[in-house]
Design an enzyme around this catalytic site. Structure first.
Site, PDB file in Angstrom:
ATOM      1  N   ASP A  97     -36.125 -24.414 -17.101  1.00  0.00           N
ATOM      2  CA  ASP A  97     -35.608 -23.320 -17.262  1.00  0.00           C
ATOM      3  C   ASP A  97     -36.186 -23.278 -18.883  1.00  0.00           C
ATOM      4  OD1 ASP A  97     -34.962 -23.423 -14.890  1.00  0.00           O
ATOM      5  OD2 ASP A  97     -32.648 -24.327 -15.013  1.00  0.00           O
ATOM      6  N   ARG A 133     -21.241 -33.133 -23.768  1.00  0.00           N
ATOM      7  CA  ARG A 133     -21.741 -31.307 -23.872  1.00  0.00           C
ATOM      8  C   ARG A 133     -20.884 -30.738 -25.392  1.00  0.00           C
ATOM      9  NH1 ARG A 133     -25.373 -31.494 -21.136  1.00  0.00           N
ATOM     10  NH2 ARG A 133     -25.508 -31.075 -19.172  1.00  0.00           N
ATOM     11  N   ASP A 160     -21.629 -26.066 -16.993  1.00  0.00           N
ATOM     12  CA  ASP A 160     -21.902 -26.272 -18.377  1.00  0.00           C
ATOM     13  C   ASP A 160     -21.827 -24.845 -19.613  1.00  0.00           C
ATOM     14  OD1 ASP A 160     -22.160 -29.185 -18.284  1.00  0.00           O
ATOM     15  OD2 ASP A 160     -24.285 -28.998 -17.350  1.00  0.00           O
ATOM     16  N   SER A 166     -31.757 -32.329  -9.612  1.00  0.00           N
ATOM     17  CA  SER A 166     -31.388 -31.567 -10.916  1.00  0.00           C
ATOM     18  C   SER A 166     -30.569 -32.986 -11.712  1.00  0.00           C
ATOM     19  CB  SER A 166     -30.562 -30.823 -10.898  1.00  0.00           C
ATOM     20  OG  SER A 166     -30.173 -30.276 -12.132  1.00  0.00           O
TER      21      SER A 166
END
Length: 402
Positions: free
Chosen positions: A16, A97, A126, A178
């Site tokens: 990505d 995060r 996220d 993932s």
């Protein structure tokens, strides 16, 4: 489309973000600075990252070591709250995060960027966690979220996009899962896990030994705490990150810390994921066991309520808020009593607390014993019970009179 001159991208080197670099340059005509956070995901994840970012078109690549900060200032405070999302998830991705996004903002200030970007999809949590941090720390910086703008919808689309531009990638269309890893855990989604009726295959798990194949002999480890901070593992002084790495190794070898859950995402849909949190599982169990020694009933009850609230604050990306500060302050006040030692037995996927001691312990064998004692008059219980149940007694008498 807002004019952007320089953007800092949260970069992992995966498919990505490798595609996002050229896409930003083509669609925004801007300089792209890659930013990668080392939160303990492993050296193999960071190897060659700088070269890969430059090959994809980034002008710079900043790799920032956040391992100790992550454990000391985000994981440890969360452990003190006792937070577990929806009863099982130990918040591994959620905790990482805010420290990553905060460092990304700092890099943006350093290089004079006017925008921030990330590779989060429009379906996940996220995007909220990153952008809530950006809003709290850098509301003046524009945010670009390519997955909410471009027309690519699959891995095949991204691979074709990179191939057309002769940008190298190690990704392939056959990737099954993932994954997101850091010092606390690794998460797994996708593949057969998208079917809740499908049991995870052995290839899902990467951080822990299969409990069925774990050693037949139990192992005991000692965790020592000082005012809520883990300071020693097996009597060896360690930094927060070092201690977690040690616990991951010890607990992972016994298959501790696997969960398979369906959770409620913030955006409204449910998702199925498998998580491995070996060291974190041991740390959380040990901490809560020590709490039971030093906090009274009312304090434990309130801390449990705090934990529930904080689990949603953390999961929803609200770290940099007044509510978060208040909850952490409350947990910290309880943590000042959490000093002592806990022994945990590791065996076949289980972590069991078997010994506990604390200089602040409220446990008294003199009072609790089933044998003879000289400190507790059992006759006193009668008056206590009559007062404790007085409202029920009054209600029953009123109903009797009707």
């Amino acid at each position: 489309m807002k004019k952007v001159n320089k953007v800092v991208l949260a970069y992992s080197g995966g498919l990505d973000t490798s595609a996002i670099i050229p896409w930003l340059k083509e669609n925004y005509g801007c300089e792209v600075v890659a930013f990668a956070a080392d939160v303990g995901q492993g050296d193999e994840e960071l190897e060659g990252l700088h070269e890969k970012a430059i090959a994809s078109g980034a002008s710079e690549c900043h790799i920032v070591d956040l391992k100790e900060e992550f454990v000391r200032e985000y994981i440890y405070p969360t452990v003190k709250t006792g937070a577990v999302y929806e009863g099982e998830y130990l918040l591994g991705t959620s905790m990482a995060r805010p420290v990553i996004a905060k460092a990304q903002v700092e890099v943006a200030r350093k290089v004079g960027a006017d925008a921030l970007s990330h590779g989060c999809t429009g379906k996940g949590n996220d995007q909220v966690r990153f952008e809530s941090t950006f809003a709290a720390l850098a509301p003046d910086l524009h945010v670009v979220a390519p997955w909410r703008e471009w027309d690519m919808v699959s891995r095949e689309d991204l691979l074709a996009y990179l191939a057309e531009r002769n940008i190298p990638t190690t990704a392939s269309a056959t990737k099954i899962y993932s994954r997101d890893a850091n010092a606390w855990h690794i998460s797994h989604e996708g593949g057969e896990l998208e079917d809740p009726w499908q049991e995870p295959t052995k290839q899902v798990w990467t951080m822990t030994v299969d409990p069925e194949e774990a050693p037949d002999t139990a192992e005991r480890i000692t965790l020592s705490f000082q005012e809520g901070e883990l300071t020693h593992v097996n009597d060896e002084a360690m930094s927060p990150y070092q201690a977690l790495v040690k616990l991951n190794t010890l607990a992972g070898a016994h298959g501790v810390g696997r969960i398979d859950i369906v959770e409620n995402r913030l955006v409204g849909m449910k998702s199925r994921g498998c998580y491995e949190t070996p060291g974190g599982t041991v740390l959380m169990k040990a901490y809560k066991a020590l709490e039971t020694m030093v906090l009274d009933k009312a304090a434990i009850k309130y801390r449990e309520q705090l934990a529930l609230e904080f689990s949603h604050v953390m999961y929803d990306g609200r770290w940099f808020t007044a509510l978060n500060d208040a909850l952490l302050a409350g947990a910290e006040s309880f943590a000042k009593k959490v000093t002592g030692d806990i022994v945990v037995k590791l065996y076949k996927g289980q972590a069991t607390v078997v010994q506990r001691r604390s200089p602040n312990s409220l446990y008294s064998e003199d009072f609790a014993t089933f044998g003879a004692d000289d400190v507790y008059d059992q006759k006193h219980a009668e008056g206590f019970i009559r007062l404790f149940s007085l409202s029920s007694r009054i209600a029953a008498l009123k109903n009797h009179d009707k």
